[in-house]
Design an enzyme around this catalytic site. Sequence first.
Site, PDB file in Angstrom:
ATOM      1  N   CYS A 454       0.951  -1.302   0.043  1.00 44.77           N
ATOM      2  CA  CYS A 454       0.094   0.088  -0.041  1.00 44.77           C
ATOM      3  C   CYS A 454       0.904   1.208  -0.043  1.00 44.77           C
ATOM      4  CB  CYS A 454      -0.913  -0.042   1.233  1.00 44.77           C
ATOM      5  SG  CYS A 454      -0.104  -0.239   2.662  1.00 44.77           S
ATOM      6  N   HIS A 827      -0.977   0.870   7.420  1.00 43.65           N
ATOM      7  CA  HIS A 827      -1.655   1.122   6.234  1.00 43.65           C
ATOM      8  C   HIS A 827      -1.346   2.346   5.706  1.00 43.65           C
ATOM      9  CE1 HIS A 827      -4.180  -0.361   2.844  1.00 43.65           C
ATOM     10  NE2 HIS A 827      -4.931   0.865   3.138  1.00 43.65           N
TER      11      HIS A 827
END
Length: 996
Positions: A454, A827
């Site tokens: 990510c 994330h």
Amino acid sequence: MDKILEAVVMSSYPNNVKQGLVRRVIEAAKQPMDSEQCWSMLELSTKLYLTGDTKYKREIGKEVLEVYGHYHPEEFEEFFNVRFLLSLLQEGYGPLGKRSHYVLDYIQLGLQFVLESPSANSIFSLLRIEVLRKVCERPSPKQCAKISKLLTQHPQCIPTGKHQVLFCQQLIRCIGQFQCISEGEEDIMEFLEQVNKVSGLLQRIWRTQTSAILPSLKELFTIISSAEEQETPSNALASVVQFVPLELMDGVIRNLTNDDSITDVQMMTAIGRMIDWVSWPLGKNIDKWIIALLKGLASVKKFSILIEVTLSKIEKVFFKLLYPIVREGALSVLQYMLLSFQHSHEAFHLLLPHIPRLVASLKKEDSNSATSSLEQLAELIHCMFFRFSGFPDLYEPVLEAVKTLPVPNEDRIKYLLGQNAWTSQKNELACFYPRLASKSETGKIGLINLGNTCYMNSIIQSLFMASDFRHSVLNLTEGNSQPLMTKLQWLFAFLEHSQRPAISPESFLSASWPPWFTPGAQQDCSEYLKYLLDRLHEEEKTGKRIYQKLKESSLMSQAVEHHYLKKTLIEKMFGGKIMTKIRCLKCLNVSSREEVFTDLSLAFPPPDRYIHGSTSVLPVEEIGPQFIEPPDNPSQLTGSPWIQRKAPMARGPTATPMPVETLGFQEPGEAPNPLSGNAIGMDAAKDPLSAFGEQACAPKESRSVPDLINYFLSPERLTAENKYHCEKCASLQDAEKVAELTEGPHYLILTLLRFSFDPRTMKRKKILDNVSIPVVLKLPILVTPEEAEEVCWRGKDRAAAGRGFMSVMYDLCSVVVHSGISSESGHYYCYSRECTDTIPHGQPRDGVTKPASDKHLDFEIQWYLFNDTRVSFSSFESVSNVTSFFPKDTAYVLFYRQRPSRQSCLVHEALAEAGHLHGESSLHKDLMEAISKDNILYLQEQEKEARNRAAYISAVPKSPLWWRDFDRDKDDDNSSGGCSPAAGGGGSGSFHGLVF
């Protein structure tokens, strides 16, 4: 006597009168009586019991039978013979079409009087065969319950040997066909009682004959796995599983999941129907069996089955939390389904619209069960927030609903996620990324997460949304001198023209991978961005030059052309210059060094340097570099001249002081208000390590991006162990250092230094300070007298010529957000918008290029949220508030685009000429063909997937309706099963509130 009794019973006398007469007859029956008279009385009482049209008549028949069985055993045994019982069981009793429903009750009543008789064994043998035959005829729940009651009271009648196994299997078949037609509460309760009697008989048999358990379970699985059944098997089968000993669970599940004869369709059908069993009230251990089978499927890597079943059933399980009687089991199953479904956010996101209403309903219920469930549900939700961050717009209503409930710590969250994952090998689930049926409604394309990538996806999307850079990359001519840039061009082209909802950046990842990164581990997106830009820059420097059209520009002077042609694309787009000056406080000698940068790393000021109520660390009059000029009185240099220095006098080329400013949401024509603030002490270190406290935590006051830039540009005292070696003094001396921006980049990249290494804990920690982000930023750029003269000449303002700062406007383009408390975990996702100029660069008015309107840039440009494969519409409000709602979600890397100004118009014109910023990108032939072929391939894949999925998903069974309105509990606020308070909300006032 039988005639008298019959006359009394059939008379019209009141029941109390009849009862007195009947009592006399019964008392007389206790006396010795001839055989013929006994037979007559037994026939009459049998008739009354089996065909009596009132409960009163049946009760009289029962009493007479019991008296004769007790006082006349020989006659009763002779009457209650095998032939008579066989006739009752096979032919029934009473007129044709009106056969009695009480035959089994009658046999159970009579058996107690012949247990010790010589004919007992013959009767038992007969009943063993007949009850098996009866069960094979699939009797009603009521008749099955009577058989179970008979066999429970008289276990001698239970079939033995192979017949016993067959009997258990057929009994399970009967249960699988049970349906409760009535909606009345009493009828439903009676139905549940009947089912429990039948399953209780199975429990009794299994206790004494454990060898019957596995064949019975095999039959059960055959029933629930069959897709050929005309009617869906009843949820009453759940009552069978609760009596299977738990010590057999591991073996049973292992055999099932490793049985190659069981197809995926059969297994999916079976587990789908088992999950429906959470609706069965009062069942024990049902949730344990469901979870065990789900875990068993995970152990043999049947992920496709798990995914399909979870997505099709999780909402049904969720809605059962409304009802206390099934809540505990439903919550257990829901917890495992969510905590194990870690490869994708799909399952959790299916529940998002329903969570606030369920929470409100449970709070209103205000019971111990509801309170406990709320706490467990909140823990589960926070686990999902942690695992699937990056959806602030979706999560905000849910977070609001659970804000008053306890929040688990990160260790607890990691433990739960680690304990329930389908597999520890993430690559095993790589092909099961979220299914996207079509392109996002935004028209944008997502990027597939290849295993903690990510960080790369967010950076690529931010670079892609930098439209000037994107167009320049897409318009590059084909060549082999820049392999990484070519791969980026292909990736951008697919992001622009592909029909897929998301594409895989695998090829670019392998080419741009920093060699020190660990595969599969989370990385620092800022570190990746620096490495990527440096690689692209160095690659171009060693290859052939691009943008040859810049040489032909007649609008550029030779000096500007020579200066600009020396730059690579990365330098043109992201390169700026910064001047670092150090002044010795003893001899006042100043040394300076100019450096090129592609991003500014902004440290956080230490807590003791934060001034409450200040919006800017440096005051307006303190930001400029006027200290380079020697003051009139050198004695002022003692101590800290920056604290007591006044505004400078006008003397020659002294720079005009200018702070970093922000522009809020202004109406057109309204003048922006400059930031104001207080001076800061210079003895505090600017090391980002010192800006971090004991542990990652949010401060009481939030800072702003201008605060951090002002701190970056503020003077710094070099003293003690950090003294400066002055060449003129030839020794270490106290000194002061200041940084000045001498050239503003086209795209300004700001990295907020949130991660620092704590030597005490030997871990990298994160600063969770909430930093307010201006949508428009004013940045002071130091200009030379020549540049100032050129600017003033173009602006017809020669009087202002001279050395000083110029305010350069920047518009916010992208914000990369990190969710988590460590750079090694968490994330990344990003907010982005396309900032472009509204007036073509080649059309200046009065010699000055007009910048894009503030209103267009600030209000009208659409924001997007990029989170791996998912792209959605967003807003600047979401960008601004994300940390307020989710404290661990903090802005990390910011992209700003420079507005065209009098200073930068030449650069913008050159970029427009070279990159066709406002025209359609011209892709080379090979690239266009590759995209066209992939789009055709995608359409073919979609057609094939649709066919396969239609066949596959049809195997997932619909929930059975053992009670007609059982599953009417979804979104109908007016139904008894809705989530609204009117639906009962799980209250205990009715059966509907308890179960449905």
